[in-house]
Scaffold this motif. Sequence first.
Motif: not given
Length: 161
Positions: A27-41
């Motif tokens: 299971y991977r709870s972080l979507s690709v969009r979420g990944f981009r947001i985390v890296i951006g933050l």
Amino acid sequence: MAPAPARYYYTQSTQTDDVITISLWPYRSLSVRGFRIVIGLIALALSAVGIGFMLIGAWPVIGFLGLEIAIVWVAFKLNYRAGRLIETISINKSGVSIETIDWRGHPTHQHIDSPWVVAKLTHKATGRIIFARGAVQAARFAATAPKGLYSMKDVLGLKAD
């Protein structure tokens, strides 16, 4: 690629009830969009830190902050790559077949003949809240039910077999 919402998929043969197939994947709870947001933050926060260091004259620190972003990015990518693992277990009268597909897409097959198979289904609860809810539900049932012998099916309102 496996469907995202669940961590397993279960099917039973429509022709006969002799085959049960279960597919499992991480299971991977972080979507690709979420990944981009985390890296951006992270990049935004480290950029602010880098500007602070640059203003006090410690500009070489900026390269290390960029390295930290790259390390986090690589760690996430390796985690997502490991999430491509899929295992499919097929159970029938002749035995158990296990097919594993690794992150590269290479399948591995194993078959265990039925005389050597012992299946054990266990359940592990990780929190006490589920037990507390069950105890409260059982207490409510016991407070209103007449005296008698009851099973958990009665407490939960399930039909008896």
